[in-house]
Design a protein around this motif. Sequence first.
Motif, mmCIF file in Angstrom:
data_model
loop_
_atom_site.group_PDB
_atom_site.id
_atom_site.type_symbol
_atom_site.label_atom_id
_atom_site.label_comp_id
_atom_site.label_asym_id
_atom_site.label_seq_id
_atom_site.Cartn_x
_atom_site.Cartn_y
_atom_site.Cartn_z
ATOM 1 N N PRO A 105 97.207 2.674 93.367
ATOM 2 C CA PRO A 105 96.143 2.350 94.295
ATOM 3 C C PRO A 105 96.590 1.223 95.225
ATOM 4 C CG PRO A 105 95.367 2.354 92.006
ATOM 5 C CD PRO A 105 96.849 2.399 91.982
ATOM 6 N N THR A 106 95.986 1.143 96.385
ATOM 7 C CA THR A 106 96.339 0.087 97.320
ATOM 8 C C THR A 106 95.750 -1.231 96.850
ATOM 9 O OG1 THR A 106 94.351 0.395 98.669
ATOM 10 C CG2 THR A 106 96.278 1.753 99.193
ATOM 11 N N PRO A 107 96.416 -2.355 97.174
ATOM 12 C CA PRO A 107 95.862 -3.661 96.804
ATOM 13 C C PRO A 107 94.448 -3.855 97.347
ATOM 14 C CG PRO A 107 98.140 -3.880 97.512
ATOM 15 C CD PRO A 107 97.734 -2.458 97.810
ATOM 16 N N LYS A 108 94.173 -3.274 98.519
ATOM 17 C CA LYS A 108 92.841 -3.417 99.113
ATOM 18 C C LYS A 108 91.780 -2.757 98.241
ATOM 19 C CE LYS A 108 90.147 -2.459 103.292
ATOM 20 N NZ LYS A 108 90.153 -1.859 104.639
ATOM 21 N N SER A 109 92.046 -1.537 97.772
ATOM 22 C CA SER A 109 91.053 -0.856 96.948
ATOM 23 C C SER A 109 90.891 -1.552 95.600
ATOM 24 C CB SER A 109 91.461 0.606 96.730
ATOM 25 O OG SER A 109 92.661 0.699 95.984
ATOM 26 N N ASN A 110 91.991 -2.100 95.061
ATOM 27 C CA ASN A 110 91.904 -2.850 93.812
ATOM 28 C C ASN A 110 90.993 -4.062 93.965
ATOM 29 O OD1 ASN A 110 93.629 -1.152 92.379
ATOM 30 N ND2 ASN A 110 95.457 -2.314 92.924
ATOM 31 N N MET A 111 91.180 -4.796 95.048
ATOM 32 C CA MET A 111 90.378 -5.999 95.268
ATOM 33 C C MET A 111 88.927 -5.648 95.579
ATOM 34 S SD MET A 111 92.341 -8.317 94.449
ATOM 35 C CE MET A 111 91.114 -9.603 94.740
ATOM 36 N N GLN A 112 88.697 -4.509 96.202
ATOM 37 C CA GLN A 112 87.325 -4.072 96.443
ATOM 38 C C GLN A 112 86.593 -3.844 95.124
ATOM 39 O OE1 GLN A 112 87.935 -0.640 98.953
ATOM 40 N NE2 GLN A 112 87.647 -1.806 100.852
ATOM 41 N N ASN A 113 87.287 -3.237 94.167
ATOM 42 C CA ASN A 113 86.692 -3.034 92.846
ATOM 43 C C ASN A 113 86.459 -4.365 92.138
ATOM 44 O OD1 ASN A 113 86.539 -0.155 92.813
ATOM 45 N ND2 ASN A 113 88.733 -0.061 92.473
ATOM 46 N N TYR A 114 87.395 -5.282 92.294
ATOM 47 C CA TYR A 114 87.233 -6.615 91.695
ATOM 48 C C TYR A 114 86.010 -7.317 92.279
ATOM 49 C CZ TYR A 114 88.008 -11.557 90.739
ATOM 50 O OH TYR A 114 87.839 -12.863 90.356
ATOM 51 N N TYR A 115 85.912 -7.341 93.598
ATOM 52 C CA TYR A 115 84.789 -8.021 94.242
ATOM 53 C C TYR A 115 83.463 -7.344 93.921
ATOM 54 C CZ TYR A 115 88.099 -10.816 96.938
ATOM 55 O OH TYR A 115 89.093 -11.687 97.305
ATOM 56 N N SER A 116 83.474 -6.027 93.781
ATOM 57 C CA SER A 116 82.248 -5.311 93.430
ATOM 58 C C SER A 116 81.741 -5.760 92.061
ATOM 59 C CB SER A 116 82.489 -3.797 93.418
ATOM 60 O OG SER A 116 82.766 -3.320 94.711
ATOM 61 N N GLY A 117 82.656 -5.840 91.090
ATOM 62 C CA GLY A 117 82.272 -6.309 89.765
ATOM 63 C C GLY A 117 81.796 -7.747 89.783
ATOM 64 N N PHE A 118 82.489 -8.571 90.560
ATOM 65 C CA PHE A 118 82.141 -9.988 90.661
ATOM 66 C C PHE A 118 80.742 -10.172 91.258
ATOM 67 C CE2 PHE A 118 82.103 -13.944 93.175
ATOM 68 C CZ PHE A 118 82.382 -14.862 92.177
ATOM 69 N N ILE A 119 80.494 -9.517 92.387
ATOM 70 C CA ILE A 119 79.213 -9.664 93.077
ATOM 71 C C ILE A 119 78.071 -9.106 92.241
ATOM 72 C CG2 ILE A 119 77.880 -8.930 95.097
ATOM 73 C CD1 ILE A 119 80.522 -8.963 96.673
ATOM 74 N N THR A 120 78.312 -7.950 91.607
ATOM 75 C CA THR A 120 77.273 -7.340 90.777
ATOM 76 C C THR A 120 76.834 -8.278 89.658
ATOM 77 O OG1 THR A 120 78.113 -5.104 91.219
ATOM 78 C CG2 THR A 120 76.731 -5.383 89.275
ATOM 79 N N ASN A 121 77.788 -8.974 89.057
ATOM 80 C CA ASN A 121 77.447 -9.886 87.963
ATOM 81 C C ASN A 121 76.797 -11.173 88.465
ATOM 82 O OD1 ASN A 121 78.396 -12.304 86.025
ATOM 83 N ND2 ASN A 121 78.141 -10.445 84.814
ATOM 84 N N VAL A 122 77.387 -11.765 89.490
ATOM 85 C CA VAL A 122 76.865 -13.042 90.001
ATOM 86 C C VAL A 122 75.444 -12.892 90.537
ATOM 87 C CG1 VAL A 122 77.138 -14.783 91.815
ATOM 88 C CG2 VAL A 122 79.116 -14.063 90.474
ATOM 89 N N LEU A 123 75.153 -11.741 91.167
ATOM 90 C CA LEU A 123 73.829 -11.534 91.748
ATOM 91 C C LEU A 123 72.840 -10.915 90.764
ATOM 92 C CD1 LEU A 123 74.676 -10.338 95.380
ATOM 93 C CD2 LEU A 123 74.065 -12.616 94.565
ATOM 94 N N ASN A 124 73.128 -11.025 89.483
ATOM 95 C CA ASN A 124 72.179 -10.593 88.453
ATOM 96 C C ASN A 124 71.572 -11.847 87.813
ATOM 97 O OD1 ASN A 124 70.730 -9.493 86.382
ATOM 98 N ND2 ASN A 124 72.418 -8.348 85.479
ATOM 99 N N PRO A 125 70.375 -12.239 88.208
ATOM 100 C CA PRO A 125 69.790 -13.490 87.699
ATOM 101 C C PRO A 125 69.511 -13.466 86.213
ATOM 102 C CG PRO A 125 68.147 -12.212 88.902
ATOM 103 C CD PRO A 125 69.461 -11.540 89.134
ATOM 104 N N LYS A 126 69.432 -12.274 85.620
ATOM 105 C CA LYS A 126 69.177 -12.187 84.189
ATOM 106 C C LYS A 126 70.336 -12.775 83.381
ATOM 107 C CE LYS A 126 66.131 -10.351 82.435
ATOM 108 N NZ LYS A 126 64.831 -10.859 81.958
ATOM 109 N N VAL A 127 71.541 -12.741 83.944
ATOM 110 C CA VAL A 127 72.687 -13.321 83.245
ATOM 111 C C VAL A 127 72.523 -14.832 83.151
ATOM 112 C CG1 VAL A 127 75.198 -13.618 83.236
ATOM 113 C CG2 VAL A 127 74.196 -11.473 84.042
ATOM 114 N N ALA A 128 72.081 -15.450 84.253
ATOM 115 C CA ALA A 128 71.862 -16.896 84.258
ATOM 116 C C ALA A 128 70.798 -17.284 83.239
ATOM 117 C CB ALA A 128 71.456 -17.360 85.659
ATOM 118 N N LEU A 129 69.711 -16.530 83.199
ATOM 119 C CA LEU A 129 68.624 -16.816 82.254
ATOM 120 C C LEU A 129 69.088 -16.608 80.816
ATOM 121 C CD1 LEU A 129 65.540 -15.205 84.060
ATOM 122 C CD2 LEU A 129 66.387 -17.554 84.174
ATOM 123 N N PHE A 130 69.925 -15.590 80.611
ATOM 124 C CA PHE A 130 70.440 -15.319 79.270
ATOM 125 C C PHE A 130 71.288 -16.483 78.772
ATOM 126 C CE2 PHE A 130 74.092 -13.721 76.771
ATOM 127 C CZ PHE A 130 73.409 -13.333 75.622
#
Length: 209
Positions: A105-130
């Motif tokens: 895979p291209t480095p760009k697509s790899n980093m897109q998957n990384y950022y997707s996972g990162f953003i999905t987790n950070v923008l889940n407020p339930k994790v902070a409350l947990f």
Amino acid sequence: MAGIENYTLFLITALLFIMTPGIDTVFVLNKSISQGRTAGIYSTFGVKSGILIHTLFAALGLSMIVAQSAIAFSIIKYLGALYLIYMGISAVLSRKKLDFTAKAPTPKSNMQNYYSGFITNVLNPKVALFFLSFFPQFIKKEYFNSPVPFFTLGITYAILGLMWFLTLTYFSSMFSARLKDNPRFNNWMNKASGAVYILMGIKIAMTKK
């Protein structure tokens, strides 16, 4: 371990929580099955990077703002929901064939998957409350104002999650790779993965404290 009590119990309890299917688990499985092992691995590292950010916020007391402010909670919640729904719609409308070939895979697509996972987790407020409700149960009262126990527990939690999610990625990608040459599977997988993202987004949008 300084400031921490019942560490063994924390390990067992944390592992049980991690193995219980949630938004992060569904996200990584979806990436692994629909895009292959490499996508799952980068998504896993993205999710676990998000865990470390939540750990930092908890250690600095910033997560308390999310817990106490309805506005902050709602903003983070809806941003996360919109992001997932956007990813879902994009996948549903996509006509490209899924690629499980040996080509790297291209480095760009790899980093897109990384950022997707990162953003999905950070923008889940339930994790902070947990984290705010779970971690203090294993921190001595006299250390509540120290960031060290929070960092220790958060890093431990991230490492346990990393091992579990990489295991899920390995086995789920093996399953999907066997079906990679089936055109119907490719078309169905695009639509199904998109629908999962949309449902995840709706679930986060409907989350209450």
